[in-house]
Design an enzyme around this catalytic site. Structure first.
Site, PDB file in Angstrom:
ATOM      1  N   SER A  11       0.791  -1.229   0.000  1.00  0.00           N
ATOM      2  CA  SER A  11       0.000   0.000   0.000  1.00  0.00           C
ATOM      3  C   SER A  11       0.822   1.278   0.000  1.00  0.00           C
ATOM      4  O   SER A  11       0.298   2.355  -0.243  1.00  0.00           O
ATOM      5  CB  SER A  11      -0.924  -0.002   1.217  1.00  0.00           C
ATOM      6  OG  SER A  11      -0.153  -0.075   2.397  1.00  0.00           O
ATOM      7  N   HIS A  71      -5.476  -4.293  -0.910  1.00  0.00           N
ATOM      8  CA  HIS A  71      -5.404  -3.308  -2.001  1.00  0.00           C
ATOM      9  C   HIS A  71      -5.482  -3.954  -3.374  1.00  0.00           C
ATOM     10  O   HIS A  71      -5.360  -3.256  -4.388  1.00  0.00           O
ATOM     11  CB  HIS A  71      -4.121  -2.483  -1.891  1.00  0.00           C
ATOM     12  CG  HIS A  71      -4.143  -1.566  -0.718  1.00  0.00           C
ATOM     13  ND1 HIS A  71      -4.565  -0.258  -0.788  1.00  0.00           N
ATOM     14  CD2 HIS A  71      -3.839  -1.799   0.585  1.00  0.00           C
ATOM     15  CE1 HIS A  71      -4.502   0.285   0.410  1.00  0.00           C
ATOM     16  NE2 HIS A  71      -4.060  -0.624   1.262  1.00  0.00           N
ATOM     17  N   LYS A 110     -11.823  -0.567   1.031  1.00  0.00           N
ATOM     18  CA  LYS A 110     -11.049   0.090  -0.026  1.00  0.00           C
ATOM     19  C   LYS A 110     -11.869   0.088  -1.322  1.00  0.00           C
ATOM     20  O   LYS A 110     -12.810   0.877  -1.432  1.00  0.00           O
ATOM     21  CB  LYS A 110      -9.679  -0.565  -0.110  1.00  0.00           C
ATOM     22  CG  LYS A 110      -8.952  -0.318   1.219  1.00  0.00           C
ATOM     23  CD  LYS A 110      -7.706  -1.042   1.413  1.00  0.00           C
ATOM     24  CE  LYS A 110      -6.963  -0.587   2.644  1.00  0.00           C
ATOM     25  NZ  LYS A 110      -7.624  -0.727   3.932  1.00  0.00           N
TER      26      LYS A 110
HETATM   27  C1  LIG Z   1      -2.484  -4.482   3.388  1.00  0.00           C
HETATM   28  C2  LIG Z   1      -3.549  -4.077   4.343  1.00  0.00           C
HETATM   29  N1  LIG Z   1      -4.117  -4.999   5.121  1.00  0.00           N
HETATM   30  C3  LIG Z   1      -5.089  -4.697   5.992  1.00  0.00           C
HETATM   31  C4  LIG Z   1      -5.547  -3.415   6.113  1.00  0.00           C
HETATM   32  C5  LIG Z   1      -6.607  -3.090   7.116  1.00  0.00           C
HETATM   33  O1  LIG Z   1      -7.865  -3.075   6.534  1.00  0.00           O
HETATM   34  P1  LIG Z   1      -9.040  -2.237   7.226  1.00  0.00           P
HETATM   35  O2  LIG Z   1      -8.864  -0.834   6.784  1.00  0.00           O
HETATM   36  O3  LIG Z   1     -10.278  -2.855   6.695  1.00  0.00           O
HETATM   37  O4  LIG Z   1      -8.891  -2.411   8.682  1.00  0.00           O
HETATM   38  C6  LIG Z   1      -5.006  -2.420   5.330  1.00  0.00           C
HETATM   39  C7  LIG Z   1      -5.560  -1.047   5.457  1.00  0.00           C
HETATM   40  O5  LIG Z   1      -5.036  -0.050   5.423  1.00  0.00           O
HETATM   41  C8  LIG Z   1      -3.989  -2.738   4.418  1.00  0.00           C
HETATM   42  O6  LIG Z   1      -3.414  -1.805   3.667  1.00  0.00           O
END
Ligand SMILES: Cc1ncc(COP(=O)(O)O)c(C=O)c1O
Length: 370
Positions: free
Chosen positions: A158, A186, A217
């Protein structure tokens, strides 16, 4: 301090009272304020009220949860899914169900914080390999271990927008008898045909059996999930602590909105195509300017500027020009690799992208980067 929104999430937002083009959110498909999702959420409020007020294993499991899990399983081409209240909960709950004390986890050094937390909670030994470096991973895999092995990676990273080399990782997983887990927060709704994710992008559905993901997202709602075999989901459901101990499961209105998003994306790939058209257009403009956009191949486009202060100055200068892109610095990204993270969405028009690119060019010149 962080900035505040005075209206809905979209291609344009009112941020701290100023209307700006939004190049900072994960709203890849522009679904967060889509009328169909808003309507689905409102209907669910009428039908189910607001708060779940119980964990799903007590009396907090609503029909929309079951429907979402079914539709999500179809979308991901897996037997079953389990929905959590966010992606962070999914990772922290799922990983300790897969490995424990005496086992070993191999984790990319740039994995998301919630993967790191999940790994720590499992009490397995954690071996961190260099970012996307298969020699580094294999060197660690060669070290003798006694228990189970689990390799874990983001699908799309990300902060950099680069893709995990999943085919090579699947080969190493086979060679060393390890389970490979992909967090595709993502990648879902973005990568592969109909946005089915990074595993589908690489054609690895038959080889990668466990994924975690997020509905916050591309799907424009909130929530997290794990996807895999029915046996896996049946094992995780009674065990994952972030699932069984929360009386804040995903609220029915958000579940209904996520369900609508999954239905829409499954039936029609036009938003995914628009996202990619926008991504290619914008990335080409950044490259033409000669800006350093790292090794991104996705709609996450970092403009790497070096020092943290420069990244913050650039973000502020853009805000004043009517564009919002987040400046990121250490410890979120490595020291010396501070950046502006520009997120492209299907909600952007060509004019938005041109305005953003022109403003980035002007700000980069002001700061002596061009
Ligand atoms: C790679 C990754 N995993 C998990 C998450 C967490 O997801 P959530 O925003 O639904 O808590 C994110 C969020 O920023 C992320 O970028």
């Amino acid at each position: 301090m962080y900035r505040t929104l005075y209206g809905p999430q979209g291609g344009h937002i009112n941020l701290d009272g100023r209307n700006v083009i939004n190049m900072a959110s994960n709203n890849y498909l522009g679904l967060a304020n889509h009328p169909a999702l808003v309507a689905a959420a409102k209907e669910a409020i009428d039908q189910f009220g607001v708060g779940p007020c119980a964990s799903r294993n007590i009396v907090g499991n609503f029909t929309v949860h079951d429907e979402l899990e079914e539709k999500l399983a179809k979308f991901k081409d897996v037997e079953a899914t389990l929905v959590f209240n966010c992606g962070v909960s999914a990772n922290s709950g799922v990983i300790p169900c897969l490995v424990g004390k005496g086992d070993t986890i191999y984790s990319d050094e740039l994995n998301h914080g919630s993967i790191i937390d999940g790994c720590r909670l499992s009490r397995a030994e954690i071996k961190v390999f260099k970012h996307m470096d298969m020699d580094s991973l294999e060197t660690k895999l060669k070290e003798p271990v006694t228990g189970k092995r689990l390799i874990i990676t983001d699908g799309v990273f990300s902060m950099d927008g680069d893709l995990a080399p999943l085919p090579d990782m699947a080969d190493l997983a086979d060679k060393y008898d390890a389970t490979l887990v992909v967090d595709d927060a993502h990648g879902d709704g973005v990568m592969g045909p109909y946005g089915k994710g990074t595993v589908e992008h690489f054609g690895l559905r038959d080889r990668i059996h466990i994924e975690t993901g997020s509905l916050s997202k591309a799907f424009g709602a909130a929530g997290g999930f794990v996807a895999g075999s029915r046996e896996l989901i049946d094992k995780i459901r009674p065990q994952a602590r972030s699932f069984i101990f929360t009386a804040s499961p995903l609220a029915p209105c958000l579940t209904a909105a996520a369900l609508k998003a999954v239905e829409m994306v499954s039936a029609d790939d036009s938003l995914v195509k628009k996202l990619w058209e926008n991504r290619e257009y914008f990335a080409a403009r950044m490259q033409k300017l000669g800006l350093n956009i790292g090794s991104t191949v996705t709609p996450v486009i970092p403009v790497i500027v070096g020092e943290g202060e420069k990244a913050q100055q650039m973000s502020q200068s853009l805000y004043e020009k009517g564009i919002y892109a987040q400046g990121l610095q250490f410890p979120v990204v490595p020291r010396g690799a501070a950046r502006l993270r520009v997120m492209v969405s299907a909600a952007h028009t060509k004019e938005d992208l041109d305005r953003a690119a022109d403003a980035i060019e002007a700000s980069a010149k002001e700061l002596g980067l061009l």
